[in-house]
Every structure is written in structure tokens, then in C-alpha cells.
Scaffold this motif. Structure first.
Motif, PDB file in Angstrom:
ATOM      1  N   ILE A 114      -2.918   3.055  -2.429  1.00  0.00           N
ATOM      2  CA  ILE A 114      -3.005   2.136  -3.411  1.00  0.00           C
ATOM      3  C   ILE A 114      -1.926   0.685  -3.514  1.00  0.00           C
ATOM      4  O   ILE A 114      -0.863   1.272  -3.089  1.00  0.00           O
ATOM      5  N   SER A 115      -2.549  -0.087  -3.658  1.00  0.00           N
ATOM      6  CA  SER A 115      -1.515  -1.468  -3.999  1.00  0.00           C
ATOM      7  C   SER A 115      -0.655  -1.319  -5.021  1.00  0.00           C
ATOM      8  O   SER A 115      -1.521  -1.355  -5.932  1.00  0.00           O
ATOM      9  N   GLY A 144       5.727  12.966  -5.036  1.00  0.00           N
ATOM     10  CA  GLY A 144       6.721  13.710  -4.398  1.00  0.00           C
ATOM     11  C   GLY A 144       8.347  13.192  -4.757  1.00  0.00           C
ATOM     12  O   GLY A 144       9.238  13.820  -5.090  1.00  0.00           O
ATOM     13  N   THR A 145       8.340  11.713  -4.604  1.00  0.00           N
ATOM     14  CA  THR A 145       9.518  11.001  -4.940  1.00  0.00           C
ATOM     15  C   THR A 145       9.718  11.222  -6.453  1.00  0.00           C
ATOM     16  O   THR A 145      10.985  11.428  -6.829  1.00  0.00           O
ATOM     17  N   THR A 188       8.401   1.797  -6.395  1.00  0.00           N
ATOM     18  CA  THR A 188       9.580   2.158  -7.078  1.00  0.00           C
ATOM     19  C   THR A 188       9.345   2.187  -8.659  1.00  0.00           C
ATOM     20  O   THR A 188       9.437   2.939  -9.357  1.00  0.00           O
ATOM     21  N   LEU A 189       8.388   1.126  -9.246  1.00  0.00           N
ATOM     22  CA  LEU A 189       8.113   1.083 -10.627  1.00  0.00           C
ATOM     23  C   LEU A 189       7.208   2.097 -10.995  1.00  0.00           C
ATOM     24  O   LEU A 189       7.298   2.788 -11.870  1.00  0.00           O
ATOM     25  N   MET A 190       6.111   2.578  -9.974  1.00  0.00           N
ATOM     26  CA  MET A 190       5.126   3.487 -10.551  1.00  0.00           C
ATOM     27  C   MET A 190       5.822   4.847 -10.217  1.00  0.00           C
ATOM     28  O   MET A 190       5.465   5.897 -10.944  1.00  0.00           O
ATOM     29  N   PRO A 212       0.692  -1.377   0.020  1.00  0.00           N
ATOM     30  CA  PRO A 212       0.155  -0.108  -0.011  1.00  0.00           C
ATOM     31  C   PRO A 212       0.833   1.120   0.046  1.00  0.00           C
ATOM     32  O   PRO A 212       1.975   1.506   0.543  1.00  0.00           O
ATOM     33  N   GLY A 213       0.761   2.183  -0.838  1.00  0.00           N
ATOM     34  CA  GLY A 213       1.630   3.380  -1.061  1.00  0.00           C
ATOM     35  C   GLY A 213       0.702   4.681  -1.220  1.00  0.00           C
ATOM     36  O   GLY A 213      -0.580   4.510  -1.750  1.00  0.00           O
TER      37      GLY A 213
END
Length: 885
Positions: free
Chosen positions: A773-774, A747-748, A778-780, A739-740
Motif C-alpha cells: 500500500i502506498s 508489527g511496528t 510512520t504516520l500510519m 509502498p509499505g
């Protein structure tokens, strides 16, 4: 005059020499006991001494010591065991021989009949399969087993030989060695028990081993060998242009019918063709009566045609009308078209009076043959009616004859009402009308009955003296005869016209079925639809279960199969054999006849495309007629061509894909070479400047280092994009979902952009309490970086770029909107393709991989990505991710 070799003969010999088939040598004798097996074993030992790999496939020693001694020293392959009625029988193991792959295999008793359940009914078929595998074969054969000599052997010896082989098999043999022994010496060996065991010797002498029989059989074997030597000498002279006397080109035509005499005709024609060194053809003319013929007679016709082909003939089936004249004309036209010089036919078996009444095929052939010779083969059978033409046999159901009599009665009642108003002789027209109606609707037999009944009733009721068959006025006799004859002619002509119309309807139906199939196959876009259409038409037309099998990874796979049909491993093995050998097998064939289906190879000029399996009738229908078999062959040809077309289209599609891939590779190399070279040049230049100028001031040094660092980061991103693209295409990308928070994700991404975003205003709008969101964070983050970088590249400096998040239909939607030039409508769906870049007047650096990588990552998350044009100008890149994953 210069004599050159015949080019056709040279080509024929070259092809035979280059043929990869094994060589067949036959040790030919005229009867058992002359020493064929012994001679074969001696020859095998000679070949082994020469270094040839020789094995014994099947040898029958009959427990003779001298034969068993010769077997010693040779490798003996295990025999195949076949269970039949709780009895274990041993046969030649064909698969074992092919797997062992010797140079030469010995197979005794060439004409042997295999045990039921074997792959082939006959051993000579086993030998042919071994030869096809490139293995040489030595075998033994007695002359009485030749099919063409079967009737002569029966006539000479009084014994009908059941085990026979087609003559074409020994015609294809590379070498024939005659094993001869004088009859007197053979009889001595027989009396000494060296041929059969003593208790059977006396009976064998009485029935078969008589000196006269042996002498006749010996002559047959020597004649056959002499003919073979003559053929070889003639071929030698033709290939070397040696002058000599050449036989004129002859072509024979044998006319067959369901009559048992036809088998004798075929064998006689074969022997005549051998004597004349001529090509020969077997012809059957199919009339409308063939449809009503019994299945036994139809099978007999098919068997005779197969016998002719086995003996080396080409067989044809033609259609003609039911009249004798139409059949004769069809035969003569075929003979002229194919340059036939001699026609062979059988002596009529009908009584002479019927020949005079209906006509004789032999007489008509002789009358119309012109310069073609006609050979008539006699028969010892007494003249008689063929069963299907017996005048006492009813050709129509009983009720039709009753209806014809009812029509006669109806005409009689009508005659009573109008008889006083017209001349009595005019009443004949009423009875002629009944004959015509009967012929059209009831058939020939009821029409003839109506004609005869009409004459009798007219005489009995309307001619004086009444109610008697006596005639007072002789003119009525002429009326009676005319009424009967006209009625007969009308019935014959009307029935014949009806039969011809029925035949025309059948031909029209066949043509329509073929047209429907070809039309549906032509409109089928892919292999799956072609096979579905092919199977459906076969099922509907022939009312049989169907299976269409195609090769896949060295095995056969049923791509289309009837709903109620299942193929076990044995059936799949038969289909595989048919595909590899390009010959029919299975039900009603000579190869693996115990199979559930009859398997046909789907052949084209390119080879075998697949295998068609045809099952038993879905109803109580009989087996296919010859016309239906021809139609099925046409269906098979159409299907094979359609399958070949689909496979070629697939190959062409693969070729186009390969060409596209090659173009992409070239584009990749061109793009990468430029994009790699640019940062490398900058880095190399900065390092060279730092190395060469040690007195460079601090600001200049820092600027060079910063520029090199920037170009190195750019190079790192390019290599990373290439690696990501490779992982996505190979399916190696693995998600580590957690979950992110979307705010942290954006921001990242902005932090990773760093100075690349310093010349644009970036506004972020994420609602409070936006759900987690699941995702693979890193990829998103890489996706957002790629989308923002794309917006930065294609929008003016100092313009606003908006990043927004929202919830739509249980999905999280992220939008990156810019105020750039936008994307042309036709390019909106293509901007996510590899290496695709919108053509613009201004040049923008890049490889065209960023959006493609983003699409791959988003789709791996189960989401969607799209590009939209923004109102007022600009582009919106939109990403949707599911919330429940």
C-alpha cells in the motif's frame, strides 16, 4: 417665564460642528469682473500666512497680470486632461486633490460644466466630493448661476444662463462673502479690457453688461447675502433662547405636471420658501394616463422632480384616478396629512371653454382647500391644448375607430330587422349598447365616435323624413341630445372604470412581485441563494441585465451577474465609488454618466451592504417609468435587508464557532493540565525519592526508574498527539509515501505499544500475498497504535483484540475489533471529533485526541475511517486506504 434654548437647534448645531466634512466658502459676485478670484487668492495667502496648507486646484486667471501675481507662491496641483473629439481639455483633478489631502484647496468657477467623460457633469459635484473627504474649499460664483433665479435672470437680461447649480449647494456653504463693485466702475473695467479681451467687450456690453442688468443682478446678490445673514441670526437666537419675533411655521406644496410651466413653478416656490423661511414639497400625481404618456414627457416629470430636490425640496409621487376630482382630492388629502399651509399651482393653459367642460384643477383646489392658501403662478404662454389632450389627436389606433363604426353599422342592420316591431325610439338602446361595448373594449375615443355616429345614423335612417338629417318632430331633438350626452357619459365612465381597473391590476402586479421576492428571499438559506433569487427577480421583472456587487478585501466583486454581462475595470471603479459614497452613479445620473450600467447603493440602517448595477433593457423597451423606479427601489431595499440578514447570520455563525473554539480551548487546558500533571507528578515523585533515599535497595530503585520512564513515555505521547493535531488542523502535514507492507505496519505498531498490550490477547490476520500500500509508514503506524490503544482502554483485561486486513472494491481495509462495551449509536459519528469522549460510568484516562488524529492522517491519505458496533458486543474501528495512490 424662563426661555430655554431650542434642543433641536442645539443638536443640529452640534452635529454640524462635529461633521467631518470640509467647510465651503463661496466668494459671491453679481457678474464676471467684480474681483471674486482676486479676493479668493488674497484670502488664500492670508490663510497660508497662518500656517494653513493651501493648494490651487483650479484657477482661471484670464491672463490678467494682477491675478497671475497672486497665484505665485501657492502650490498648484496638476490638472486632469480629458480627451474630447480629438481636443485635450483640462479639468479639476478630484483624485489628485484628495490624494494630496491639503487643508484648503482653491477651485474657481463653481458653476462650470465639466468636459464629457469626466466623473461628474458639474464642477460643484467635484467640490462636494472633495468636501466629503474633509478638505476645505474656497470657490467663486456669480448670482445668475443659481437655479432658482434662472427664469428671473432670463427675464431681466434676456439671456438664458445654461450653467446653473442647485440652491441647496450654497445653503450648505459654511460662509458666503459678497464681492461687490458699483456697476459704473465695472463698466469702466470692461471698457479697459480688464474683464474680457477687447474684441469681445463691445458685444458683452450690448448683450449683458448693461447698467440696468448689472443693477438688477447686484440687487439679487445682495438680497441673497442678506437672507443668509438673516438665517444665521435666527439660528443664533434660537440656540441661545434670545427672545424675538419668529416667523410662523409655513410649509409649501408645489403641484407639478409635464407642462413646461412646472419648472417656473418650482423656482417660484423655492424663492417663496426662502422669503418665508419655510419647508417645501414638490408633488406629482400620477394618473392611469401616465403609462401611455410619451417618454419625453415622463423624462420631463422626472427632471422637474430632480430640479425640485436640487433646490432643496422633498419630492413625492402619488397615484390617483384619471378624473380631475380624484387628482384634486389626492392633493388636498396629502396637504392636510403633511400640514401644508400654502399650495402653489400654475395658471391653466387650456382654453376657457375646455375648463368649463372638463373642470379646472385650480378652481377645484381653491374650492376644496379650506384654510390652505392657494397661490396661482401665471405664464406668458397663450392658452392652448396640451399635446396629449388635443381633441384632434387620436388616442387609440385607427383600426379601433373603424371597429366602432362597424359596431354602429351592425346595430343599424339589426334595427332594420326589428324596427317594424318596436317603437323607433327604442332603437336608441342598440346604439347605446355599441357605445358601451366600444368604451369597454376599444377605448374612450372610439366610444365617442360611436356615440356621434349613432346619433347621425339614427336620424338619417330611422327618423322621418328618412334619408335626410332634417327632423319633423321636435321630440326627436331631445332624443338625439339625450342619446349623444348619455353616450358621452357612458363612454367616459366606462373608460375611466377600465383605466382604474388597469391601474389596480398594475398595483396588484407590483404587490405580487414584491411578495414573491420577499417570500423567496426569506426562504433562501445563505448569501449565494439570496443573491441568485435577487438577480433572477430583477431580470424577470424589469427585463434588464443585472449585477450585484459586494465588498471583498477592499474591492468590489460581482457575486451575481447576468450571463451576457461583463464588467470592465472602469465599471468596477464606478461601483466602488458608489459603495464608498453611498450615492447612485453611472448611466442616467449626474456622476460618471458614461458608465454602461446605473449603479445603486444597497443601503440599510447599518450602512451600505453592496451595489446593484442595472443595465440597458434587453428589448426595445423605454426607460423605467416612475412607478417602475419606485418598484426597483423597493426591490433594492428588500435585497439589501436580505443581504444584511445573511451577513449577520454569517457573523453569528463565526461568533458561535469562536465560542466553540473557546470552549474547546478551555477543555483542552483542563484535559492537558490533568494529563500533563499526572505523569509529571509521578516522575517528580520518583526522582525525589531517588534523591532523598540513597540507601534504597536495587529492586525498589529499578521500580521507581521504570515507573518514571513509563510516565515520561506517556508524556511524550501526549505532547506528540498535540503536535500532530496542530499540524493536521493547519494543513502542514506532509506525506512521504512509499509502498509499505501491512504485516510490517501492524508489527511496528505492536512493538510501539510494548507493555501497554501485555494484558490483552492480540490476534493478527493478514492474507498471504496482500498487496503493498502506498502510504506514509510512520504516520500510519501511529494510526494503528492509536486504534489499538483505544481498543485496549475500553475492553476487559485478557480479552481478545483482532486485527484483520482484507481487500474490498480496490481498497485495503484494516479492522481492529474488540469485545468491550461498544459505543452508543448516537456517538458513533462523533468519536472522531477533537476532545470528544463517550460518557461512561467508569473513568478512563485520555485527552480525546487519538481518534481525531487518526482520522486526519487517514483522510490525508485519501482514505476513510469509521466506527461500528460489533455483533455480540464490542467495537470495530475500520480504516480503508486506496490501492492506486
Amino acid at each position: 417665564m424662563e426661555h430655554r434654548p431650542d434642543p433641536d437647534e442645539l443638536l443640529k448645531n452640534i452635529q454640524s460642528e462635529e461633521n467631518k466634512r470640509g467647510r465651503l466658502k463661496i466668494f459671491l459676485g453679481y457678474v464676471a469682473g467684480v474681483g471674486k478670484t482676486y479676493a479668493m487668492l488674497e484670502a488664500a495667502h492670508q490663510r497660508k500666512a497662518q500656517g494653513v496648507d493651501v493648494v490651487v486646484g483650479y484657477i482661471e486667471t484670464h491672463k490678467r497680470a494682477e491675478t497671475e501675481e497672486l497665484v505665485e507662491g501657492l502650490e498648484i496641483l496638476p490638472r486632469k486632461q480629458v480627451e474630447y473629439h480629438n481636443v485635450t481639455l483640462t479639468e479639476l483633478d478630484v483624485d489628485g486633490v484628495i490624494q494630496r489631502k491639503p487643508q484648503l484647496v482653491l477651485v474657481d468657477e463653481f458653476a462650470h460644466t465639466n468636459a464629457p467623460g469626466s466623473r461628474h457633469p458639474k464642477r460643484y459635484q467635484d467640490v462636494q466630493e472633495i468636501l466629503s473627504a474633509g478638505i476645505d474649499v474656497y470657490t467663486t460664483l456669480n448670482i445668475q448661476h443659481l437655479e432658482s433665479l434662472n427664469d428671473i435672470v432670463a427675464q431681466v437680461t434676456g439671456v438664458i444662463v445654461r450653467e446653473t447649480i442647485p440652491d441647496r449647494v450654497i445653503d450648505e456653504a459654511a460662509e458666503i462673502e459678497v464681492i461687490d463693485l458699483p456697476p459704473d466702475e465695472l463698466l469702466v473695467r470692461l471698457q479697459e479690457g480688464k474683464v474680457y479681451v477687447p474684441d469681445q467687450a463691445a458685444r458683452a456690453i450690448q448683450k449683458f453688461f448693461r447698467k440696468g442688468n448689472l443693477t438688477a443682478l447686484r440687487e439679487m446678490s445682495l438680497r441673497r447675502a442678506a437672507e443668509r445673514v438673516d438665517d444665521q441670526m435666527r439660528a443664533y437666537m434660537q440656540t441661545r433662547a434670545i427672545q424675538g419675533i419668529w416667523a410662523a411655521g409655513e410649509r409649501l406644496l408645489v403641484c407639478i405636471s409635464p407642462s413646461p410651466l412646472s419648472e417656473r413653478l418650482v423656482r417660484t416656490t423655492r424663492r417663496l420658501a426662502d422669503e418665508l423661511n419655510a419647508e417645501w414639497i414638490a408633488l406629482y400625481v400620477e394618473t392611469p394616463q401616465f403609462a401611455s404618456m410619451s417618454s419625453e414627457k415622463r423624462d420631463r416629470v422626472a427632471g422637474i422632480l430632480q430640479l425640485a430636490e436640487d433646490l432643496g425640496a422633498r419630492s413625492y409621487i402619488l397615484s390617483a384616478g384619471s378624473s380631475m376630482d380624484a387628482v384634486t382630492q389626492t392633493i388636498i388629502e396629502f396637504a392636510h396629512k403633511n400640514n401644508i399651509t400654502k399650495i402653489v399651482t400654475g395658471k391653466p393653459l387650456r382654453p376657457r371653454w375646455q375648463e368649463l367642460l372638463r373642470g379646472s384643477l385650480v378652481d377645484m383646489l381653491i374650492h376644496k382647500s379650506g384654510d390652505i392658501d392657494v397661490y396661482v403662478v401665471t405664464s406668458s404662454d397663450k392658452p392652448s391644448f396640451p399635446a396629449e389632450e388635443n381633441p384632434l389627436k387620436l388616442h387609440s389606433p385607427i383600426y379601433r375607430y373603424v371597429l366602432s363604426l362597424f359596431l354602429v353599422a351592425l346595430a343599424t342592420v339589426t334595427g332594420f330587422f326589428i324596427g317594424g316591431r318596436i317603437e323607433q325610439t327604442n332603437l336608441v338602446m342598440l346604439y347605446l349598447l355599441t357605445v358601451v361595448v366600444s368604451a369597454i373594449y376599444l377605448g374612450r375615443g372610439p366610444a365617442i365616435l360611436a356615440s356621434l355616429a349613432g346619433v347621425l345614423v339614427f336620424d338619417f335612417l330611422f327618423v322621418t323624413p328618412y334619408y335626410t338629417f332634417a327632423v319633423s318632430d321636435t321630440q326627436y331633438i331631445i332624443v338625439f341630445v339625450a342619446l349623444f350626452l348619455v353616450g358621452m357619459v357612458i363612454s367616459q365612465l366606462t373608460a375611466r372604470a377600465s383605466e382604474q381597473a388597469e391601474a389596480a391590476r398594475q398595483r396588484e402586479a407590483e404587490t405580487a412581485e414584491l411578495y414573491d421576492l420577499s417570500r423567496d428571499l426569506a426562504s433562501s438559506a445563505n448569501l449565494e441563494s439570496i443573491l441568485h433569487v435577487f438577480k433572477k427577480h430583477l431580470e424577470q421583472t424589469f427585463s434588464r441585465t443585472i449585477a450585484v456587487l459586494l465588498p471583498e478585501e477592499n474591492r468590489m466583486v460581482a457575486y451575481a451577474i447576468s450571463d451576457n454581462l461583463k464588467l470592465n475595470d472602469e465599471e468596477m471603479a464606478v461601483a466602488d465609488w458608489v459603495y464608498r459614497h453611498a450615492e447612485p452613479a453611472g448611466r442616467h445620473t449626474n456622476t460618471l454618466p458614461a458608465a454602461q450600467l446605473r449603479y445603486l447603493p444597497l443601503k440599510t440602517s447599518k450602512g451600505v451592504m453592496g451595489v446593484l448595477g442595472v443595465g440597458k433593457p434587453n428589448t426595445a423597451n423605454t426607460d423605467l417609468t416612475s412607478a417602475q423606479r419606485r418598484l426597483m427601489e423597493s426591490f433594492a431595499n428588500q435585497g439589501a435587508q436580505a443581504i444584511e440578514r445573511a451577513l449577520l447570520e454569517e457573523q453569528n455563525r463565526q461568533m458561535v464557532l469562536l465560542q466553540s473554539a473557546e470552549k474547546l480551548q478551555n477543555a483542552l487546558l483542563n484535559s492537558i493540565s490533568h494529563d500533563l500533571r499526572t505523569p509529571l507528578v509521578a516522575i517528580t515523585g520518583a526522582l525525589s525519592a531517588l534523591d532523598e533515599n540513597h540507601k534504597m535497595d536495587e529492586p525498589a530503585r529499578n521500580a521507581l526508574i521504570e515507573n518514571a520512564r513509563g510516565e515520561a513515555e506517556r508524556l511524550n505521547r501526549l505532547v506528540g498527539n498535540l503536535l500532530n493535531m496542530t499540524r493536521i488542523e493547519s494543513g502542514a502535514i506532509k506525506l512521504h509515501r512509499e509502498p509499505g507492507d501491512v504485516q510490517d505496519l501492524i508489527g511496528t505498531a505492536l512493538e510501539q505499544l510494548g507493555k501497554r498490550a501485555e494484558h490483552h490477547q492480540i490476534k493478527v490476520n493478514v492474507p498471504a500475498n496482500f498487496p503493498l500500500i502506498s502510504m506514509d509508514f510512520t504516520l500510519m503506524a501511529q494510526v494503528i497504535v492509536n486504534l489499538l490503544e483505544n481498543a485496549i482502554k475500553y475492553s476487559p483485561e485478557d480479552s481478545l483484540i483482532e486485527v484483520a486486513a482484507s481487500l474490498v472494491d480496490s481498497k485495503a481495509r484494516l479492522q481492529i475489533a474488540d469485545r468491550g462495551a461498544g459505543i452508543p449509536f448516537e456517538d458513533l459519528s462523533r468519536v472522531f471529533d477533537k476532545f470528544y469522549r463517550v460518557q461512561r460510568p467508569e473513568s478512563v484516562s485520555g485527552t480525546g485526541l487519538g481518534l481525531s488524529i487518526s482520522k486526519g492522517i487517514v483522510e490525508a491519505h485519501g482514505g476513510q475511517i469509521r466506527a461500528l458496533n460489533r455483533e455480540g458486543g464490542g467495537t470495530i474501528l475500520e480504516v480503508e486506504l486506496p490501492l492506486d495512490k
